[in-house]
Design a protein around this motif. Structure first.
Motif, mmCIF file in Angstrom:
data_model
loop_
_atom_site.group_PDB
_atom_site.id
_atom_site.type_symbol
_atom_site.label_atom_id
_atom_site.label_comp_id
_atom_site.label_asym_id
_atom_site.label_seq_id
_atom_site.Cartn_x
_atom_site.Cartn_y
_atom_site.Cartn_z
ATOM 1 N N HIS A 15 0.853 -1.206 0.000
ATOM 2 C CA HIS A 15 0.000 0.000 0.000
ATOM 3 C C HIS A 15 0.882 1.247 0.000
ATOM 4 O O HIS A 15 1.180 1.813 1.052
ATOM 5 C CB HIS A 15 -0.908 -0.053 1.228
ATOM 6 N N HIS A 17 1.415 5.012 -1.938
ATOM 7 C CA HIS A 17 0.850 6.004 -2.860
ATOM 8 C C HIS A 17 1.942 6.695 -3.651
ATOM 9 O O HIS A 17 3.018 6.963 -3.124
ATOM 10 C CB HIS A 17 0.064 7.058 -2.092
ATOM 11 N N LYS A 146 -7.057 -0.674 -7.050
ATOM 12 C CA LYS A 146 -7.283 0.075 -5.809
ATOM 13 C C LYS A 146 -8.499 0.972 -5.958
ATOM 14 O O LYS A 146 -8.681 1.608 -7.008
ATOM 15 C CB LYS A 146 -6.047 0.942 -5.512
ATOM 16 N N ASP A 271 0.963 2.659 3.699
ATOM 17 C CA ASP A 271 0.202 3.852 3.324
ATOM 18 C C ASP A 271 1.130 5.046 3.094
ATOM 19 O O ASP A 271 0.721 6.198 3.243
ATOM 20 C CB ASP A 271 -0.876 4.208 4.363
HETATM 21 ZN ZN LIG Z 1 -3.834 4.796 1.351
#
Ligand SMILES: [Zn+2]
Length: 331
Positions: A15, A17, A146, A271
């Motif tokens: 995960h 970005h 996603k 994240d």
């Molecule tokens: Zn995220």
């Protein structure tokens, strides 16, 4: 597909970005408003980039920094996430909704260039060209899809999307879906933070990863962790990721996540570039003082997040399980 063979034992961050401002012709854009502005600045600083990067060559700076951190960490690869636009139920883009856009071709291209990157595409299933775009991205090597139902306005249970989920199941393309509240991005439909919104893709046979395991992000968000945990008993194809468990609230349920059988459904994710601090885990007694002090000092937040989760007691399989879930080319 350009994916080099991955080291079978090295952990994967499922995960991560990527963001861009179009400076490198990526087609990305970012539009940060109001109180999201200081938060964006904080995240940039957290990964070691100056605020001026926002209006400069953000794309080159961001990707080279991410590669540097990844290569300096214990991880072997990162799944990088595209981010589709917000669409209404009729499949038209909603103007002025959404705060950033990352086209599928950008992550697919990055993964062709860098073997450490695995590309997760993003397609709103209401798009009139959703199935064609899915097939196009599958041919280019997409490993996952996603979406953020609450931020992108996706009611995954809408029967009109059945064919889309069936095609994903046929292609063995897993779905990573945001669950729980969200405060980094603008929310369009707060009720789609509920993991129950994922029932239809699960019934269609899609392997689904509930990002954040339905945990709440803000103090006043509803808590869906127990809904998520209950659903794992009903669906063998449901997993949860540990992404953002090192922010103040999301990591509250770590002890439950470490218990069998739930621990067999856990997948590691950071994240990135979300902030990683060990204070919360230490205050809750999930990590000892020594581990907290040691890893909090490490400026590499990908490594810090990984090591804090190891210290919390997540077993090695949680960091490699994603390998069996992603649509990876085997030859
Ligand atoms: Zn995220």
């Amino acid at each position: 597909m350009g994916n080099a063979p991955l080291s079978p034992s090295k952990p994967i961050d499922a995960h991560v970005h990527v963001v861009g401002n179009g400076s490198g012709d990526s087609g990305c854009w970012v539009r940060v408003r109001g109180w999201h502005r200081p938060l964006a600045a904080l995240m940039l600083r957290h990964i070691g980039l100056p605020l001026s990067a926002m209006s400069g060559d953000l794309e080159t700076l961001y990707i080279s920094r991410l590669l540097e951190l990844l290569r300096g960490s214990s991880l072997g690869a990162a799944v990088i996430l595209a981010q589709d636009l917000v669409y209404d139920e009729q499949g038209s883009p909603m103007q002025n909704a959404g705060s950033f856009y990352v086209p599928n071709d950008y992550v697919l291209g990055l993964a062709e260039k860098h073997p450490e990157f695995l590309p997760a595409i993003s397609i709103h299933p209401a798009r009139p060209d959703a199935l064609e775009e899915l097939d196009r991205c599958l041919a280019r090597g997409a490993v996952m899809l996603k979406c953020l139902p609450n931020c992108q306005n996706i009611n995954c249970n809408d029967r009109r999307y059945t064919r889309f989920w069936e095609r994903m199941a046929e292609a063995k393309l897993p779905l990573l879906a945001h669950t729980g509240g969200e405060h980094t991005l603008p929310v369009v439909q707060p009720e789609y933070a509920d993991p129950r919104v994922l029932a239809l893709p699960l019934e269609c046979g899609v392997t689904v990863i509930a990002a954040h395991c339905g945990t709440k992000s803000g103090l006043f968000d509803p808590e869906y962790f127990h809904v998520f945990a209950g659903m794992t008993r009903r669906f063998d194809n449901l997993y949860g990721d540990t992404s953002a468990f090192n922010v103040p609230l999301r990591g509250r349920h770590v002890r439950k996540c470490l218990e069998s059988p739930l621990v067999e459904r856990m997948v590691h994710g950071s994240d990135f570039p979300v902030l990683v601090h060990g204070h919360w885990a230490w205050m809750r007694g999930f990590v000892g003082w020594g581990a907290f002090r040691k890893w909090e000092k490490n400026p590499n937040i990908i490594e810090r997040d990984y090591q804090l989760k190891v210290a919390m007691g997540f077993p090695a399989e949680c960091f490699t399980r994603i390998r069996g879930i992603l649509r990876l080319k085997t030859d």
